[in-house]
Motif scaffolding. Structure first.
Motif, short mmCIF file in Angstrom:
data_model
loop_
_atom_site.label_atom_id
_atom_site.label_comp_id
_atom_site.label_asym_id
_atom_site.label_seq_id
_atom_site.Cartn_x
_atom_site.Cartn_y
_atom_site.Cartn_z
N LYS A 180 0.82 -1.21 0.00
CA LYS A 180 0.00 0.00 0.00
C LYS A 180 0.86 1.26 0.00
O LYS A 180 0.56 2.23 -0.70
CB LYS A 180 -0.92 -0.01 1.23
CG LYS A 180 -1.87 1.17 1.28
CD LYS A 180 -2.77 1.08 2.50
CE LYS A 180 -3.71 2.28 2.55
NZ LYS A 180 -4.60 2.21 3.75
N ALA A 181 1.92 1.26 0.79
CA ALA A 181 2.77 2.45 0.85
C ALA A 181 3.43 2.74 -0.50
O ALA A 181 3.53 3.89 -0.93
CB ALA A 181 3.84 2.27 1.93
N CYS A 182 3.85 1.68 -1.19
CA CYS A 182 4.47 1.88 -2.50
C CYS A 182 3.44 2.30 -3.55
O CYS A 182 3.76 3.08 -4.45
CB CYS A 182 5.18 0.61 -2.94
SG CYS A 182 6.54 0.11 -1.85
N LEU A 183 2.23 1.78 -3.43
CA LEU A 183 1.19 2.12 -4.41
C LEU A 183 0.73 3.56 -4.25
O LEU A 183 0.36 4.22 -5.23
CB LEU A 183 -0.01 1.17 -4.27
CG LEU A 183 0.24 -0.29 -4.68
CD1 LEU A 183 -0.95 -1.16 -4.33
CD2 LEU A 183 0.55 -0.38 -6.17
N GLU A 184 0.72 4.07 -3.02
CA GLU A 184 0.27 5.44 -2.78
C GLU A 184 1.38 6.47 -3.01
O GLU A 184 1.11 7.67 -3.03
CB GLU A 184 -0.24 5.58 -1.35
CG GLU A 184 -1.50 4.80 -1.09
CD GLU A 184 -1.97 4.92 0.35
OE1 GLU A 184 -1.19 5.50 1.16
OE2 GLU A 184 -3.08 4.46 0.66
N LYS A 185 2.60 6.02 -3.18
CA LYS A 185 3.71 6.95 -3.40
C LYS A 185 3.65 7.51 -4.81
O LYS A 185 3.39 6.79 -5.77
CB LYS A 185 5.04 6.23 -3.17
CG LYS A 185 6.24 7.15 -3.19
CD LYS A 185 7.50 6.37 -2.87
CE LYS A 185 8.72 7.27 -2.87
NZ LYS A 185 9.96 6.52 -2.56
N ASP A 186 3.91 8.80 -4.92
CA ASP A 186 3.88 9.47 -6.21
C ASP A 186 5.19 9.22 -6.95
O ASP A 186 6.26 9.63 -6.51
CB ASP A 186 3.65 10.98 -6.03
CG ASP A 186 3.45 11.70 -7.35
OD1 ASP A 186 3.23 11.01 -8.37
OD2 ASP A 186 3.52 12.95 -7.37
#
Length: 298
Positions: A180-186
């Motif tokens: 999730k953290a990598c997917l939400e990172k721009d």
């Protein structure tokens, strides 16, 4: 009764009254004569001096001190600090960041840190991955290398995703997506970054085109001869090595030469100075002996 038969006390009091009247009359006449002889006084000159009214200084109000019990401490303790919201916070626009912090956020400084091995783990990871990729391309084609790398990454991510899903189902937890953290990172590339590096690259390309035109059209005969010697040497290099081998050598040189130069800078500069001096001397002799090689002096 007649006057000669008056009492002595009455006659003495009458004489005293006459004397007092005479003295009063004489004093009045002298005062009038003195007033007539003196110059006339200005209006208000004979009055009492008038001073401007003065206002008393303000008396400061007595300070009131709260007892120590009012803020929960003893008389020896200091009062509690002000709350955080009452303290002015520094403005990020008015206070510039430190130069070291600004420099570390730039991509150029990150590259310098990598090639100088500032962080051994990060540099080792980048150097090892790049070297492994180039060595793989010497055995397989570039299409095969890209396909195998994609399959390896997908096998790791899919296996981890399934493992986390099973673990959440067993523990009956709702932790969400493991990435999730990598997917939400721009990860989008900004327009400013593209324009910046495209302008830098365009400047280098224009410089190379200008230099090649100057060398091939023999603007300077000595520089064109040097360039021809370099091309002749590259023919032997191309016969011994292919492009991937040269890339591997360049990669090893990029991650090794800066560190060696940093540690032995004095000795390397000394020998480089000797070599450059010899080259300049030989070039000057060639220019002096061969006709037409002397640069035109303005």
């Amino acid at each position: 009764m007649s006057e000669e038969f008056q009492s002595p006390s009455v006659s003495s009091s009458a004489r005293l009254d006459d004397i007092m009247e005479d003295l009063t009359r004489e004093g009045t006449e002298k005062a009038a004569a003195a007033a007539a002889d003196s110059p006339p006084l200005k209006p208000g000159a004979g009055d009492a001096p008038v001073f401007p009214p003065t206002t008393p200084p303000p008396v400061p109000a007595p300070r009131t001190f709260e007892p120590a019990d009012s803020y929960g401490g003893s008389s020896d303790e200091s009062p509690p600090p002000l709350p955080a919201r009452s303290r002015p916070e520094p403005d990020s626009t008015s206070v510039p960041a430190a130069p070291s912090e600004m420099a570390r956020t730039r991509p150029e400084s990150m590259v310098v840190d990598l090639i100088y091995w500032r962080d051994i783990k990060k540099t080792g990871l980048v150097f090892g991955a790049s070297l492994f990729l180039l060595l793989s391309m010497t055995i397989f084609s570039i299409v095969s290398v890209i396909a195998y790398l994609g399959l390896a990454v997908l096998s790791v991510t899919i296996s981890f995703r399934i493992y986390r899903g099973i673990l959440q189902a067993v523990q009956k937890s709702d932790d969400g997506h493991p990435f999730k953290a990598c997917l939400e990172k721009d990860v989008a590339v900004s327009d400013e970054l593209v324009h910046k590096y495209s302008d830098i690259g365009l400047g280098h390309v224009n410089h190379v085109i200008t230099e090649l035109r100057r060398l091939f059209l023999v603007q300077d005969l000595v520089d064109s001869l040097k360039f021809s010697v370099l091309m002749w040497l590259l023919t032997y290099v191309g016969a011994l090595f292919n492009g991937l081998t040269l890339l591997i050598i360049a990669l090893v040189a990029v991650f090794s030469i800066p560190v060696v130069y940093e540690r032995h800078q004095a000795q390397i500069d000394h020998y480089l100075g000797i070599v450059s001096k010899q080259i300049r001397d030989v070039t000057a002799k060639i220019r002096a002996k061969v006709p037409g090689l002397r640069k035109k002096t303005e």
